[in-house]
Design an enzyme around this catalytic site. Structure first.
Site, PDB file in Angstrom:
ATOM      1  N   GLY A  71       0.808  -1.213   0.000  1.00  0.00           N
ATOM      2  CA  GLY A  71       0.000   0.000   0.000  1.00  0.00           C
ATOM      3  C   GLY A  71       0.844   1.267   0.000  1.00  0.00           C
ATOM      4  CB  THR A  72       3.849   2.244   1.933  1.00  0.00           C
ATOM      5  OG1 THR A  72       3.219   1.869   3.155  1.00  0.00           O
ATOM      6  CG2 THR A  72       4.692   3.475   2.144  1.00  0.00           C
ATOM      7  CG  ASN A 152      -5.425   2.737   9.064  1.00  0.00           C
ATOM      8  OD1 ASN A 152      -5.704   3.831   8.569  1.00  0.00           O
ATOM      9  ND2 ASN A 152      -4.380   2.568   9.847  1.00  0.00           N
ATOM     10  CD  GLN A 180      -7.318  -1.596   6.898  1.00  0.00           C
ATOM     11  OE1 GLN A 180      -8.033  -2.573   7.095  1.00  0.00           O
ATOM     12  NE2 GLN A 180      -6.086  -1.516   7.382  1.00  0.00           N
ATOM     13  CG  HIS A 202      -0.049  -7.113   4.826  1.00  0.00           C
ATOM     14  ND1 HIS A 202      -0.050  -6.655   6.117  1.00  0.00           N
ATOM     15  CD2 HIS A 202       0.110  -6.023   4.043  1.00  0.00           C
ATOM     16  CE1 HIS A 202       0.117  -5.327   6.111  1.00  0.00           C
ATOM     17  NE2 HIS A 202       0.213  -4.932   4.865  1.00  0.00           N
ATOM     18  CB  THR A 238      13.684  -8.957 -10.066  1.00  0.00           C
ATOM     19  OG1 THR A 238      14.830  -8.615 -10.835  1.00  0.00           O
ATOM     20  CG2 THR A 238      13.281 -10.396 -10.353  1.00  0.00           C
ATOM     21  CB  CYS A 328       3.059   2.761  13.064  1.00  0.00           C
ATOM     22  SG  CYS A 328       1.693   3.575  12.304  1.00  0.00           S
TER      23      CYS A 328
HETATM   24  C1  PLP Z   1      -5.236   2.385   5.073  1.00  0.00           C
HETATM   25  C2  PLP Z   1      -3.838   1.920   4.882  1.00  0.00           C
HETATM   26  N1  PLP Z   1      -3.077   2.477   3.927  1.00  0.00           N
HETATM   27  C3  PLP Z   1      -1.834   2.101   3.696  1.00  0.00           C
HETATM   28  C4  PLP Z   1      -1.250   1.096   4.439  1.00  0.00           C
HETATM   29  C5  PLP Z   1       0.163   0.696   4.157  1.00  0.00           C
HETATM   30  O1  PLP Z   1       0.198  -0.550   3.527  1.00  0.00           O
HETATM   31  P1  PLP Z   1       1.554  -1.417   3.484  1.00  0.00           P
HETATM   32  O2  PLP Z   1       1.916  -1.724   4.891  1.00  0.00           O
HETATM   33  O3  PLP Z   1       1.194  -2.615   2.664  1.00  0.00           O
HETATM   34  O4  PLP Z   1       2.585  -0.608   2.803  1.00  0.00           O
HETATM   35  C6  PLP Z   1      -1.984   0.483   5.458  1.00  0.00           C
HETATM   36  C7  PLP Z   1      -1.378  -0.572   6.310  1.00  0.00           C
HETATM   37  O5  PLP Z   1      -1.497  -0.560   7.509  1.00  0.00           O
HETATM   38  C8  PLP Z   1      -3.315   0.893   5.677  1.00  0.00           C
HETATM   39  O6  PLP Z   1      -4.071   0.351   6.630  1.00  0.00           O
END
Ligand code: PLP
Length: 376
Positions: A71-72, A152, A180, A202, A238, A328
């Site tokens: 996601g990040t 989240n 989410q 995940h 890759t 976090c």
């Molecule tokens: C709403 C939301 N965005 C982004 C992320 C980040 O995803 P990732 O940990 O796969 O980079 C999370 C993960 O906790 C999330 O809950």
């Protein structure tokens, strides 16, 4: 000691069927997808099959799906590229986004001087759609709107359709952080058009470090990660072949019985809500528990007192795994930018209980008994 895992918004365990389809790509089918001989071709084919599956679930073209590390990375790519390549000069977001968005837009605002506006948040933690329209109406330059589909920490869901319509009306680029909701709800980008959305494997029993970025065919961006020509020259490096195969399988499984799973999910969340209130009638909750809300998240607001001081630690010692906010801030009481923004004057300890389709009433019952015991 039996452990009860109720932190599924942080991550979920990989399920055996997913591991099973991944294993060959970690062992005998180890080829680099860029290689032209048979090992490479079979890996490449697996990626393209996975892309087709994912596209089917989002009702988009396979060419609009790009595999990433999560996601990040997907949010970073969408936001940076919208500014660099699509002429956006003004970012509109909310103060309760995930840090993957917030820290990115703050960095761009500081380092590049790009205008940054925050929409107002209602008293129960929703994006104020009128405030979004007000900002869009008064904007003098092209906007990038980046708003998460579901929060989240508190589970509140955005009216994505309303936001999509507004972005169309004001010719803004729309990115939605759907980490989410992908794998938890039906998402149809034909019905609800967006320019970018993202997902992370995940969060729905797929592997960690896997993600997607959907990029609408109408937008034309340059790569964010430079290097090789992977992902049709859009995302160098890759490919994580086993991870990509696992992502697609996990999504297939997540969508297999999605209607029944969503219904069951809401029943479980409502059950926990009611049982907690029976146990502690004065309990409060963070966010919108009843209406537009994820079935997988229930965020309880404990008044800070002697009992709550060590609540997360005591729950952990009792084998109950929950978090204080996002992953976090797990273990830390408070410290949530989401809770402190919505409830600035209240001293609340947020405890997030989050479910997956494998969570059970028995697990909820055990957690509720423990909470009651620790709070009395
Ligand atoms: C709403 C939301 N965005 C982004 C992320 C980040 O995803 P990732 O940990 O796969 O980079 C999370 C993960 O906790 C999330 O809950």
């Amino acid at each position: 000691m039996q452990r009860i895992y109720l932190d599924n918004a942080a991550t979920t365990p990989l399920i055996p069927e997913v591991l099973e389809v991944m294993l060959p790509y970690l062992t005998e089918k180890f080829g680099n997808p860029s290689s032209i001989y048979s090992y490479g071709r079979e890996a490449k084919m697996a990626i393209e099959e996975a892309r087709k599956k994912v596209a089917l679930h989002l009702n988009c073209k396979p060419g609009e799906i790009f595999f990433t590390s999560g996601g990040t990375e997907s949010s970073n790519t969408a936001i940076h590229c919208a500014l660099r390549d699509l002429g956006c000069k003004h970012i509109i977001t909310s103060p309760i986004e995930h840090h993957a968005t917030l820290h990115t837009v703050e960095y761009i605002n500081k380092s590049q001087g790009v205008k940054l506006s925050y929409v107002k948040i209602t008293e129960n933690g929703h994006v104020d759609i009128d405030s979004l329209e007000e900002i869009l109406k008064n904007a003098t330059e092209k906007c990038l709107v980046t708003l998460m589909h579901a929060n989240n920490e508190i589970g509140n869901m955005l009216d994505l359709e309303a936001v999509s319509n507004l972005c169309k009306k004001y010719n803004a680029i729309l990115h939605s952080d759907t980490v989410q909701t992908v794998g938890h709800f039906k998402i149809d980008v034909q019905k609800t058009p967006v320019h970018f959305l993202n997902g992370a494997g995940h969060k729905f029993h797929g592997p960690k470090g896997t993600g997607i970025l959907y990029i609408n065919n109408e937008v034309n961006i340059q790569p964010y990660l430079m290097g090789g020509a992977q992902e049709r020259n859009m995302r160098a490096g890759t490919e994580n072949v086993a991870g990509i195969v696992g992502f697609a399988k996990a999504l297939d499984l997540a969508m297999e019985n999605i209607d029944a799973d969503v219904k069951k999910g809401y029943e479980l969340k409502n059950y926990m809500h009611e049982e907690l209130l029976k146990a502690i009638p004065t309990l409060k909750f963070n966010g919108d528990v009843q209406e537009q809300s994820l079935y997988s998240v229930l965020n309880v607001a404990f008044d800070v007192n002697d009992n709550t001081e060590m609540l997360l630690m005591n729950l952990d010692m009792a084998g109950i795994c929950v978090s204080g906010g996002s992953a976090c801030s797990s273990g830390a009481s408070g410290g949530s930018h989401v809770i402190s923004h919505i409830y600035p004057t209240e001293n609340r300890l947020p405890v997030r209980f989050s479910f997956s389709r494998h969570s059970t009433k028995q697990e909820v019952d055990i957690a509720v008994v423990k909470v009651k015991e620790l709070m009395s």
